[in-house]
Scaffold this motif. Structure first.
Motif, mmCIF file in Angstrom:
data_model
loop_
_atom_site.group_PDB
_atom_site.id
_atom_site.type_symbol
_atom_site.label_atom_id
_atom_site.label_comp_id
_atom_site.label_asym_id
_atom_site.label_seq_id
_atom_site.Cartn_x
_atom_site.Cartn_y
_atom_site.Cartn_z
ATOM 1 N N THR A 167 0.859 -4.036 6.552
ATOM 2 C CA THR A 167 2.065 -4.663 5.808
ATOM 3 C C THR A 167 1.589 -6.010 5.367
ATOM 4 O O THR A 167 2.280 -6.533 4.261
ATOM 5 C CB THR A 167 3.232 -4.895 6.629
ATOM 6 O OG1 THR A 167 2.851 -5.613 7.891
ATOM 7 C CG2 THR A 167 3.909 -3.522 7.179
ATOM 8 N N TYR B 166 -1.273 -6.388 3.702
ATOM 9 C CA TYR B 166 -2.329 -6.087 2.527
ATOM 10 C C TYR B 166 -1.444 -5.271 1.537
ATOM 11 O O TYR B 166 -0.816 -4.422 1.899
ATOM 12 C CB TYR B 166 -3.626 -5.413 2.933
ATOM 13 C CG TYR B 166 -4.391 -6.359 3.439
ATOM 14 C CD1 TYR B 166 -5.180 -7.185 2.602
ATOM 15 C CD2 TYR B 166 -4.826 -6.314 4.760
ATOM 16 C CE1 TYR B 166 -6.039 -8.240 3.486
ATOM 17 C CE2 TYR B 166 -5.807 -7.261 5.495
ATOM 18 C CZ TYR B 166 -6.392 -8.026 4.760
ATOM 19 O OH TYR B 166 -7.066 -8.969 5.540
ATOM 20 N N GLU B 167 -1.449 -6.030 0.173
ATOM 21 C CA GLU B 167 -0.373 -5.322 -0.671
ATOM 22 C C GLU B 167 -1.003 -3.808 -1.048
ATOM 23 O O GLU B 167 -0.299 -2.934 -1.700
ATOM 24 C CB GLU B 167 -0.502 -5.908 -2.070
ATOM 25 C CG GLU B 167 0.495 -7.312 -1.918
ATOM 26 C CD GLU B 167 0.518 -8.168 -3.342
ATOM 27 O OE1 GLU B 167 1.682 -8.209 -3.495
ATOM 28 O OE2 GLU B 167 -0.376 -8.428 -3.793
ATOM 29 N N TYR C 98 -0.401 0.996 1.721
ATOM 30 C CA TYR C 98 1.018 1.368 1.459
ATOM 31 C C TYR C 98 1.555 2.195 2.872
ATOM 32 O O TYR C 98 1.115 2.984 3.461
ATOM 33 C CB TYR C 98 0.987 2.474 0.456
ATOM 34 C CG TYR C 98 0.321 2.129 -0.738
ATOM 35 C CD1 TYR C 98 0.592 1.057 -1.373
ATOM 36 C CD2 TYR C 98 -0.725 2.932 -1.362
ATOM 37 C CE1 TYR C 98 0.009 0.509 -2.472
ATOM 38 C CE2 TYR C 98 -1.538 2.476 -2.277
ATOM 39 C CZ TYR C 98 -1.233 1.211 -3.045
ATOM 40 O OH TYR C 98 -1.947 0.809 -4.103
ATOM 41 N N HIS D 297 -0.368 -1.263 -10.458
ATOM 42 C CA HIS D 297 0.001 -2.632 -9.909
ATOM 43 C C HIS D 297 -0.075 -3.341 -11.266
ATOM 44 O O HIS D 297 -0.932 -3.443 -11.767
ATOM 45 C CB HIS D 297 -1.259 -3.158 -8.917
ATOM 46 C CG HIS D 297 -1.367 -2.415 -7.441
ATOM 47 N ND1 HIS D 297 -0.522 -2.783 -6.551
ATOM 48 C CD2 HIS D 297 -2.076 -1.303 -7.191
ATOM 49 C CE1 HIS D 297 -0.549 -2.206 -5.472
ATOM 50 N NE2 HIS D 297 -1.487 -1.157 -5.955
ATOM 51 N N LEU E 110 4.286 -1.166 -8.864
ATOM 52 C CA LEU E 110 4.508 -1.957 -7.759
ATOM 53 C C LEU E 110 3.880 -3.374 -8.624
ATOM 54 O O LEU E 110 2.725 -3.436 -8.854
ATOM 55 C CB LEU E 110 3.418 -1.707 -6.915
ATOM 56 C CG LEU E 110 3.858 -0.448 -5.873
ATOM 57 C CD1 LEU E 110 2.613 -0.497 -4.761
ATOM 58 C CD2 LEU E 110 5.335 -0.760 -5.158
ATOM 59 N N CYS F 71 2.411 -7.169 -8.019
ATOM 60 C CA CYS F 71 1.774 -7.769 -7.194
ATOM 61 C C CYS F 71 1.350 -8.905 -7.467
ATOM 62 O O CYS F 71 1.395 -9.437 -8.514
ATOM 63 C CB CYS F 71 0.150 -6.870 -6.951
ATOM 64 S SG CYS F 71 -0.843 -6.880 -8.277
ATOM 65 N N CYS F 72 1.062 -10.008 -6.536
ATOM 66 C CA CYS F 72 0.918 -11.211 -6.581
ATOM 67 C C CYS F 72 -0.372 -11.814 -7.505
ATOM 68 O O CYS F 72 -0.265 -12.770 -8.334
ATOM 69 C CB CYS F 72 0.847 -12.024 -5.261
ATOM 70 S SG CYS F 72 -0.421 -11.832 -4.215
#
Length: 144
Positions: free
Chosen positions: A43, A45-46, A49, A59, A98, A100-101
């Motif tokens: 959880t 690490y983006e 899954y 992403h 998704l 992502c940062c």
């Protein structure tokens, strides 16, 4: 153990598509960690899954660089093109979208990544072309 566990989780995800509770239970004794510790890693690490995703995960970078150069518009365009919201999967199971940062491609913002391939300096038109290519590849792969 934690460093090896991340590699094990990546390998399991590569094979199964995502990391179910059952997979974490089975993998835990192999790497000498508890299922809870594996869940904490997965959880964190983006790119790991913990729920089912489409065959191709898109992403979309939402870092400040990408955001300031049109990343928000890019994400909205992809949502429109795919008919889904961020975090959702298309009805055919092909794409999951998704945010992502950071994808580490700030000099080529806005950026998205599908699989291991980065695409930068994106426009809506270029994003649509990438989706079409990905659909074509998926269709061809299914035929074989």
């Amino acid at each position: 153990n934690r460093e090896a566990a991340v590699d094990v989780l990546k390998t399991l995800q590569s094979h199964y598509g995502w990391l179910s509770d059952e997979l974490l239970e089975q993998a835990a004794p192999l790497v000498g960690l508890s299922p809870l510790q594996l869940d904490e890693l997965a959880t964190f690490y983006e790119m790991l899954y913990r729920r089912p995703v489409g065959k191709r995960v898109i992403h979309v970078c939402d870092s400040i660089s990408c955001w300031s150069l049109g990343g928000e518009s890019l994400l909205a365009h992809l949502c429109h093109e795919l008919g889904i919201q961020p975090g959702e999967t298309t009805s055919d199971g092909l794409f999951t979208l998704l945010p992502c940062c950071c994808l580490g491609n700030c000099g080529n913002a806005p950026t998205l990544m599908i699989g291991d391939t980065l695409h930068g300096n994106l426009t809506a038109e270029r994003a649509t072309e990438i989706l079409e290519t990905e659909r074509s590849v998926a269709t061809e792969t299914q035929r074989h």
